[in-house]
Design a protein around this motif. Structure first.
Motif, PDB file in Angstrom:
ATOM      1  N   SER A 271      41.736  44.889  48.133  1.00 10.49           N
ATOM      2  CA  SER A 271      40.851  44.056  47.319  1.00 10.49           C
ATOM      3  C   SER A 271      41.376  43.865  45.896  1.00 10.49           C
ATOM      4  CB  SER A 271      39.450  44.679  47.260  1.00 10.49           C
ATOM      5  OG  SER A 271      39.508  45.973  46.671  1.00 10.49           O
ATOM      6  N   LYS A 272      42.590  44.378  45.618  1.00  5.18           N
ATOM      7  CA  LYS A 272      43.164  44.276  44.276  1.00  5.18           C
ATOM      8  C   LYS A 272      44.322  43.292  44.245  1.00  5.18           C
ATOM      9  CE  LYS A 272      42.029  49.017  42.879  1.00  5.18           C
ATOM     10  NZ  LYS A 272      42.586  50.330  42.424  1.00  5.18           N
ATOM     11  N   TYR A 274      47.710  42.426  42.004  1.00  2.00           N
ATOM     12  CA  TYR A 274      48.636  42.887  40.972  1.00  2.00           C
ATOM     13  C   TYR A 274      49.393  41.675  40.454  1.00  2.00           C
ATOM     14  CZ  TYR A 274      47.524  47.580  42.531  1.00  2.00           C
ATOM     15  OH  TYR A 274      46.861  48.746  42.844  1.00  2.00           O
ATOM     16  N   THR A 283      45.998  44.445  36.820  1.00  2.00           N
ATOM     17  CA  THR A 283      45.310  44.656  38.090  1.00  2.00           C
ATOM     18  C   THR A 283      43.970  43.945  38.001  1.00  2.00           C
ATOM     19  OG1 THR A 283      46.350  46.826  38.268  1.00  2.00           O
ATOM     20  CG2 THR A 283      44.512  46.357  39.744  1.00  2.00           C
ATOM     21  N   LEU A 284      43.749  43.000  38.924  1.00  2.00           N
ATOM     22  CA  LEU A 284      42.537  42.196  38.910  1.00  2.00           C
ATOM     23  C   LEU A 284      41.669  42.521  40.122  1.00  2.00           C
ATOM     24  CD1 LEU A 284      44.627  40.573  37.128  1.00  2.00           C
ATOM     25  CD2 LEU A 284      43.450  38.508  37.831  1.00  2.00           C
ATOM     26  N   ASN A 285      40.352  42.371  39.944  1.00  2.00           N
ATOM     27  CA  ASN A 285      39.452  42.542  41.079  1.00  2.00           C
ATOM     28  C   ASN A 285      39.149  41.179  41.710  1.00  2.00           C
ATOM     29  OD1 ASN A 285      37.610  41.293  39.365  1.00  2.00           O
ATOM     30  ND2 ASN A 285      36.459  43.166  38.939  1.00  2.00           N
ATOM     31  N   ASN A 286      38.184  41.116  42.614  1.00  6.16           N
ATOM     32  CA  ASN A 286      37.906  39.856  43.307  1.00  6.16           C
ATOM     33  C   ASN A 286      37.063  38.876  42.491  1.00  6.16           C
ATOM     34  OD1 ASN A 286      35.457  41.155  43.414  1.00  6.16           O
ATOM     35  ND2 ASN A 286      35.389  41.353  45.637  1.00  6.16           N
ATOM     36  N   LYS A 287      36.884  39.186  41.198  1.00  2.00           N
ATOM     37  CA  LYS A 287      36.207  38.254  40.286  1.00  2.00           C
ATOM     38  C   LYS A 287      37.121  37.841  39.138  1.00  2.00           C
ATOM     39  CE  LYS A 287      31.553  40.029  41.216  1.00  2.00           C
ATOM     40  NZ  LYS A 287      30.328  40.622  40.603  1.00  2.00           N
ATOM     41  N   GLU A 289      38.607  39.688  37.115  1.00  3.93           N
ATOM     42  CA  GLU A 289      38.462  40.576  35.960  1.00  3.93           C
ATOM     43  C   GLU A 289      39.625  41.575  35.925  1.00  3.93           C
ATOM     44  OE1 GLU A 289      33.555  40.701  35.931  1.00  3.93           O
ATOM     45  OE2 GLU A 289      34.703  42.173  37.094  1.00  3.93           O
ATOM     46  N   ILE A 291      41.037  44.995  35.499  1.00  2.00           N
ATOM     47  CA  ILE A 291      40.526  46.369  35.542  1.00  2.00           C
ATOM     48  C   ILE A 291      41.576  47.377  35.081  1.00  2.00           C
ATOM     49  CG2 ILE A 291      38.804  45.881  37.317  1.00  2.00           C
ATOM     50  CD1 ILE A 291      40.706  46.916  39.407  1.00  2.00           C
TER      51      ILE A 291
END
Length: 361
Positions: A271-272, A274, A283-287, A289, A291
């Motif tokens: 779910s990450k 890079y 490192t981004l999340n599924n929105k 953002e 993190i």
């Protein structure tokens, strides 16, 4: 109760005495105190060391790979596997001396492009797992998620053929325009294609569309003055990376967007996401953002999976992660490629391949 209060008083008095003595020593002997604190800091500061295990000279026309403690060399139609020594363990000679060899995650691919021949080899014994003999010339071959894809050309059009784990053809798409990149769903129901817009006066205008197995396609989005470089799945969305931004898309709708100036590399891990862009590894999340983020001083160009993180490297420097911090090593030569295997790292330049053990401490 009174005994406990007396104990607390004794502790407070002791702390106060220590602080007073430390302040007095700082004023009386400032140089010695600073030197003592510096030594404590240096002891706690970790450093990266790469200890050379093996090295061998290369020629500019030699392809090389390091995997599972073995080194693979290809030149003039001959593929050789060795250990971390000069001892030859296995050899494979191809009929076409001009055969091109590609080292991918799951298999080794040998292609005789003009004659449409592809040999797919196992890393274990260099024997064929599967071979293909197409009627068309091979433009390009790829592997995504261990699945093989061939791009064929009849001098006028490109045909993309996608195969499953058993090398059964599951998708075929004939493109009228050069394909920039693609993504095939895991169930092979649809394929996402990026191509240049042939009707646009803007050279960099690119199209994002989806094709089903009947060959029907839907144009989802036109990116003006942007070139699509990457498409991937992320839960119920598609990730589309261009030279300017990363888009989280649901069909023709942009759900989230992350902008940048220069895209260097990108990978999806669960779910990450890079994202290596603008000399930062984010490192981004599924929105969309951020993190986690690391900034590098040099002009970094690519990244490589390492344990649960990513190694980053530039033209001459390698950055290795350890406990949320990156440690840099100047290799003193131009880096062509980097490979990881266990606790070893192989650095490939135009002149040699050198294998090191990694130590941080």
């Amino acid at each position: 109760m009174f005994k406990e209060m007396n104990i607390y008083k004794q502790i407070l008095i002791t702390i106060a005495v220590v602080l007073i003595l430390f302040l007095a020593a700082t004023f009386a002997f400032p140089d010695k105190v600073v030197g003592f604190l510096t030594k404590l800091h240096l002891k706690s500061e970790k450093t990266l060391s790469l200890d050379k295990v093996y090295s061998r000279n290369l020629t500019s026309d030699m392809r090389v790979c390091f995997r599972d403690g073995h080194i693979y060399y290809h030149k003039d139609g001959t593929l050789v596997m060795t250990g971390m020594s000069d001892e030859e363990l296995m050899r494979r000679d191809f009929e076409a001396k001009t055969a091109n060899v590609l080292f991918k995650d799951k298999y080794i691919y040998s292609t005789d492009a003009p004659n449409g021949i592809v040999n797919i080899l196992s890393y274990d014994d260099l024997k064929d797992v599967k071979d293909f003999n197409y009627d068309e010339a091979i433009s390009f071959i790829d592997e995504k998620g261990g699945r093989y894809t061939a791009w064929l050309s009849d001098n006028f059009n490109e045909t993309l053929r996608a195969y499953d784990d058993d090398f059964t053809e599951r998708f075929r798409y004939k493109a009228l325009n050069p394909i920039l990149t693609y993504n095939v769903d895991k169930d092979f129901k649809t394929m996402q294609i990026a191509s240049f817009d042939p009707y646009s006066s803007e050279i960099k205008a690119s199209l994002y569309k989806e094709i089903n197995r009947k060959g029907e396609n839907k144009l989802y989005y036109k990116f003006n003055d942007e070139v699509i470089a990457f498409i991937a799945d992320l839960k119920d969305m598609k990730l589309v990376a261009t030279n300017k931004a990363l888009y989280y898309m649901q069909e023709d709708a942009i759900v989230f967007k992350k902008e940048y100036n220069t895209l260097k590399d990108i990978a999806v891990d669960g779910s990450k996401i890079y994202l290596l862009a603008d000399d930062k590894l984010m490192t981004l999340n599924n929105k969309a953002e951020v993190i986690d983020e690391h900034t590098f001083n040099q002009n970094v160009k690519s990244m490589l999976k390492y344990n649960n993180d990513y190694i980053v490297y530039s033209e001459r420097e390698i950055y290795i992660p350890y406990k949320a911090k990156y440690y840099m090593k100047d290799m003193q030569e131009d880096i062509r490629n980097v490979y990881m295997s266990g606790g070893f790292i192989a650095v490939v330049s135009d002149e040699n391949i050198t294998i090191y053990s990694i130590k941080i401490g």
